[in-house]
Design an enzyme around this catalytic site. Structure first.
Site, PDB file in Angstrom:
ATOM      1  CB  ALA A  29      -0.916  -0.017   1.227  1.00 27.41           C
ATOM      2  CE1 TYR A  59       6.717   4.657   2.004  1.00 26.20           C
ATOM      3  CE2 TYR A  59       4.614   3.749   2.723  1.00 26.20           C
ATOM      4  CZ  TYR A  59       5.604   4.718   2.815  1.00 26.20           C
ATOM      5  OH  TYR A  59       5.474   5.754   3.705  1.00 26.20           O
ATOM      6  N   GLY A 105      -6.308   2.702  13.704  1.00 24.54           N
ATOM      7  CA  GLY A 105      -4.982   3.284  13.791  1.00 24.54           C
ATOM      8  C   GLY A 105      -4.850   4.242  14.956  1.00 24.54           C
ATOM      9  CE1 TYR A 129       3.947   9.008  11.664  1.00 25.41           C
ATOM     10  CE2 TYR A 129       3.500  11.360  11.468  1.00 25.41           C
ATOM     11  CZ  TYR A 129       3.154  10.045  11.215  1.00 25.41           C
ATOM     12  OH  TYR A 129       2.007   9.778  10.515  1.00 25.41           O
TER      13      TYR A 129
HETATM   14  C1  8OZ Z   1       3.478   7.592   8.172  1.00 31.09           C
HETATM   15  C2  8OZ Z   1       4.777   8.063   8.188  1.00 31.09           C
HETATM   16  C3  8OZ Z   1       5.760   7.314   7.602  1.00 31.09           C
HETATM   17  C4  8OZ Z   1       5.454   6.100   7.005  1.00 31.09           C
HETATM   18  C5  8OZ Z   1       2.610   4.115   5.543  1.00 31.09           C
HETATM   19  C6  8OZ Z   1       4.612   3.275   6.533  1.00 31.09           C
HETATM   20  O1  8OZ Z   1       1.918   5.086   5.220  1.00 31.09           O
HETATM   21  C7  8OZ Z   1       3.830   4.312   6.360  1.00 31.09           C
HETATM   22  C8  8OZ Z   1       4.142   5.630   6.986  1.00 31.09           C
HETATM   23  C9  8OZ Z   1       3.160   6.392   7.579  1.00 31.09           C
HETATM   24  O2  8OZ Z   1       2.324   2.974   5.177  1.00 31.09           O
END
Ligand code: 8OZ
Length: 370
Positions: A181, A184, A325, A353
Site C-alpha cells: 500500500a 511504497y 490506527g 513520529y
Molecule cells: C506515516 C509516516 C511514515 C510512514 C505508511 C509506513 O503510510 C507508512 C508511513 C506512515 O504505510
C-alpha cells in the site's frame, strides 16, 4: 449482539476479537532495532485481536525514514523477539508488516549512500524524515531513484522470502503482512503514474502486478499462506502515486490473491489517514470480486473507523475484521473501551513520529489508571 468482540480465525492465526491494531509508523527504533520502549508499547496493546506492527524494512535498501525498525539484522530480530514474547505472554497475536519503501527514501538512508530503487527513475514529489548525527531532525525531499534492472527483481523477491522466514523463526511473529500500500515499492510497480517500465514488470495491469504476485508466491511458499496477509490502498495518493483505472487494477489484484489461502486482505479505504471518499471507488464490488474468484481470506478494512462503523461493517458482512490506527495510539485498552462504550483519549498529534521517547507513546493510560 455485535460480532466485533467475538473470536475469529484468520488463516492460521486465531484472534480473541475482531478489533485489529493497524500498522503505525512511530520512528522510535534508532539503528532500526526494536528496544525496551517498543516492547512496552506493544505489550500495552496486546488485548487487540491482532497487532500489525509498524512498517518494518526487509532490508537496508528497503529503509526510507529515520528510526524505523528493520527485520534484517540479528539485533533487530532479537529486539522483535522480545516484542513478540511480551505480546504472546499477554495473550495477544502479532504479525509484522514487511516493508520496502522503494523510491520513498533518501541516499543517506541507503547502503553506500546509493540511490533508492523503484519501478522508475522518476523522483516522487514527497518528503521523508531524517535525523542528523547531532540528533536534530527534519523533513527532506526524497532522493531521485533508479529503476531496478529486470535482472535485480528476483533478488527483491528473495529479500521478502528471507525476511518472512526470519520473522517467523527468529522474531517469533504469528505471521506477516506484505505492505502493498501507500505508494511504497510494490505500489510503485502497481500504479500507472509511476511505473514507466517497458519490461515484463511494466505496461499492462498484469505486468504491473507481477512483482506483487511474485512476492506473495515466494512468501506463501516459504511460511504458508495461512500466515501471510497483504495490505493494499486502491486510491491513496501517498508517495505521489495514482492510477488510470484503480477499480480495474485492484480487481485484478484481488482476483489473483483469491488463488492463495491467505490469512487476510487488508484494504485502506480512501486516502490513508484522510478522507474516506477521497476518490470514487467501489469497495463492496472489490470484496464481491474477491469472493466470486473463490477468495476465502478474512477481509480487513481500515481508515477512520469508529465503533459504530466497525459494528455495521462486521455485522453486515462488509468486513470480517476492522483495523484501528490513531485510536490505538491513544488508547492501549481500545478493545475494552469500545466494548464498554468508555470515552476515548484523543491522540497527541505532536508526538506521533519519533524523537520524544515515551511521551505520546507509552504514557497513554489504560482506563483504570486514567
Ligand atoms: C506515516 C509516516 C511514515 C510512514 C505508511 C509506513 O503510510 C507508512 C508511513 C506512515 O504505510
Amino acid at each position: 449482539m455485535t460480532k466485533l468482540f467475538e473470536p475469529i480465525t484468520l488463516g492460521d492465526i486465531s484472534l480473541t476479537n475482531r478489533v485489529v491494531m493497524a500498522p503505525l509508523t512511530r520512528n522510535r527504533s534508532p539503528n532500526a532495532v526494536p528496544n525496551e520502549l517498543n516492547v512496552e508499547y506493544y505489550r500495552q496493546r496486546a488485548t487487540a485481536g491482532l497487532i500489525i506492527t509498524e512498517a518494518t524494512a526487509i532490508t537496508h535498501q528497503g529503509q526510507g525514514y529515520a528510526d524505523v525498525p528493520g527485520l534484517y539484522t540479528k539485533e533487530a530480530l532479537a529486539g522483535w523477539k522480545k516484542v513478540t514474547d511480551a505480546v504472546h505472554a499477554a495473550g495477544g497475536k502479532i504479525v509484522v508488516q514487511m516493508w520496502h519503501v522503494g523510491r520513498i527514501s533518501h541516499t543517506t538512508l541507503q547502503p553506500n549512500d546509493g540511490k533508492p530503487v523503484s519501478s522508475t527513475n522518476k523522483r516522487a514529489n514527497a518528503k521523508t524524515y531524517l535525523v542528523n548525527a547531532d540528533g536534530t531532525g527534519g523533513f527532506a525531499d526524497v532522493s531521485e531513484p533508479r529503476a531496478l534492472e529486470t535482472s535485480e527483481i528476483p533478488g527483491i523477491v528473495e529479500d521478502y522470502r528471507k525476511a518472512a522466514r526470519a520473522a517467523i523463526d527468529e522474531a517469533g511473529f504469528d505471521g506477516v503482512e506484505i505492505h502493498g500500500a501507500n505508494g511504497y515499492l510494490l505500489d510503485q510497480f502497481l500504479r500507472s503514474n509511476v511505473n514507466d517500465r517497458t519490461d515484463q514488470y511494466g505496461g499492462s495491469i498484469e505486468n504491473r502486478a507481477r512483482l506483487l504476485f511474485e512476492v506473495v508466491d515466494a512468501v506463501t511458499k516459504e511460511i504458508g499462506a495461512g500466515r501471510t496477509a497483504i495490505r493494499i490502498s486502491p486510491v491513496t495518493p501517498s508517495g505521489d502515486v495514482s492510477d488510470a483505472d484503480p477499480q480495474k487494477l485492484f480487481t485484478y489484484v484481488v482476483e489473483g490473491l483469491a488463488n492463495y489461502g491467505l490469512s487476510y486482505i487488508h484494504i485502506v479505504e480512501g486516502q490513508t489517514g484522510g478522507a474516506r471518499d477521497f476518490l470514487p471507488f467501489d469497495y463492496d464490488a472489490l470484496h464481491a470480486a474477491y469472493k466470486a474468484a473463490g477468495g476465502k481470506a478474512a477481509w480487513m478494512t481500515n481508515n477512520g473507523y469508529d465503533k459504530d462503523m466497525a459494528v455495521a461493517a462486521i455485522d453486515s458482512g462488509k468486513a470480517d475484521v476492522v483495523a484501528f490506527g490513531k485510536p490505538f495510539i491513544a488508547n492501549p485498552d481500545l478493545v475494552r473501551r469500545l466494548k464498554e462504550n468508555a470515552p476515548l483519549t484523543a491522540v497527541d498529534s505532536a508526538n506521533l513520529y519519533g524523537g520524544q521517547g515515551a511521551k505520546g507513546y507509552t504514557d497513554y493510560p489504560a482506563l483504570d489508571a486514567a
